[in-house]
Design a protein around this motif. Structure first.
Motif, mmCIF file in Angstrom:
data_model
loop_
_atom_site.group_PDB
_atom_site.id
_atom_site.type_symbol
_atom_site.label_atom_id
_atom_site.label_comp_id
_atom_site.label_asym_id
_atom_site.label_seq_id
_atom_site.Cartn_x
_atom_site.Cartn_y
_atom_site.Cartn_z
ATOM 1 N N ALA A 11 0.862 -1.126 -0.049
ATOM 2 C CA ALA A 11 -0.266 -0.059 0.051
ATOM 3 C C ALA A 11 0.647 1.493 -0.118
ATOM 4 N N ASP A 51 -8.064 0.865 2.584
ATOM 5 C CA ASP A 51 -7.161 1.514 1.521
ATOM 6 C C ASP A 51 -7.898 1.224 0.134
ATOM 7 N N TRP A 97 -6.591 0.647 7.453
ATOM 8 C CA TRP A 97 -5.886 1.558 8.328
ATOM 9 C C TRP A 97 -6.705 1.839 9.433
#
Length: 360
Positions: free
Chosen positions: A200, A306, A314
């Motif tokens: 990510a 994400d 997150w």
């Protein structure tokens, strides 16, 4: 075994989220250290202060109050935000910022509330609701709830690799390999590192060192003295048991993630700033320590999936307000993670303002 959710980090962010989702999913908590909450959580001098973090954080703080009260985690403290005549504009800005939010704020003369305050410190905003948080008890309670609901905690399990194949994550750690459908990044100062490991794009969550010093002063600080913070952000101090004082220069020193230690210069700066505000005599420094506070670029927390890496969630960037917002923040994050309706307590909080997509 494949877990539904693997949470990286057992500090207050990961532990509180685990407590909310463990009744609904099979949860694994991976902690890099040999104890949970070793870094930011374990070094916090946290207090519940509704104005801390600004108006965009205030809803999470306010909604957390009832849950703190129910658990008996708060002790009355009160907070004085003090300033000098040249800082009158900052005092007025603070009052304007929180007008209409329901926060109880009033103008007072700080010299009537703090014995020994130097005469030029003639302005203050009084925030009576500020309270000391028993951080250790809170953290232990949410970890206990998570475990009772079936969550498994693995210590000494620093993440070394994260690979997604199909709808599963393979998570390699120093304690072995694990599989999970969803990976939650609650790694605090290491949040961007974990994200990069999982493929990510880092958000820009930056850790900053904060210094705290425990002092003996003369005259001794009364146990019922309030928390005192400079309106300009140069220091804060609060009473500690036995007439002691906890003091911080309110520093934010950019730091690499790690086991940070206090610097002698920062301790000296803290004491100098205190001596400019009060006429107390510093008898001795009893101990000092430092911790990391991690902020996203806009200084708001980050909760949500994400938008470019499937199954990556997150729960990071909670700065210095992570503990005081933990009860409500974990409810917000849990509803986003599970895809369920939010708990009624936080149903009126706009969760979209905290989602990671705002950085893309």
């Amino acid at each position: 075994m494949t877990y539904d959710i693997a949470i990286v980090g057992a500090g207050i962010a990961g532990a509180a989220l685990a407590a909310e989702v463990a009744p609904h999913a099979k949860v694994l908590i991976l902690e890099a250290e040999d104890v949970a909450g070793y870094h930011a959580t374990g070094r916090s001098a946290a207090f519940w202060e509704e104005t801390y973090g600004g108006p965009a954080v205030q809803p999470l703080t306010a909604k957390s109050r009832a849950l703190f009260d129910a658990g008996g985690f708060l002790q009355p403290l009160g907070s004085l935000h003090i300033g000098r005549e040249q800082e009158r504009g900052l005092i007025e800005d603070m009052l304007a910022q929180f007008a209409g939010t329901g926060v109880d704020l009033s103008l007072v003369d700080p010299r009537e509330r703090i014995a020994g305050l130097r005469p030029e410190w003639n302005l203050a905003v009084w925030e009576p609701s500020c309270a000391y948080i028993d951080v250790a008890a809170l953290h232990a309670a949410v970890l206990s709830r998570a475990k009772k609901a079936g969550a498994e905690l693995v210590l000494d399990a620093a993440l070394t690799g994260a690979t997604r194949t199909g709808d599963r994550w393979r998570l390699d750690t120093k304690a072995g390999s694990f599989a999970a459908k969803i990976l939650v990044d609650a790694a605090g100062a290491w949040a961007d590192d974990v994200a990069a490991m999982a493929g990510a794009a880092p958000i820009g969550i930056s850790p900053f060192r904060r210094t705290l010093v425990q002092l003996r002063v003369d005259p001794p600080v009364p146990d019922d003295a309030p928390h005192v913070a400079h309106i300009g952000g140069d220091f804060y101090f609060k009473p500690e048991a036995g007439g002691r004082l906890w003091l911080s220069p309110h520093d934010e020193i950019p730091s690499d993630p790690g086991d940070v230690q206090p610097e002698e210069l920062d301790i000296a700066i803290a004491i100098d700033r205190l001596e400019q505000a009060v006429d107390w005599r510093i008898e001795r420094v009893e101990r000092s320590w430092a911790g990391l506070r991690s902020f996203a670029p806009d200084r708001l927390p980050v909760y949500g999936f994400d938008d470019s890496v499937p199954g990556f969630f997150w729960c990071a960037g909670q700065g210095g307000f992570g503990i005081q917002t933990a009860p409500a923040a974990s409810l917000v994050a849990a509803s986003l993670l599970l895809g369920t309706e939010p708990d009624p307590l936080v149903a009126d909080i706009d969760a979209a303002r905290y989602e990671p997509a705002r950085f893309r």
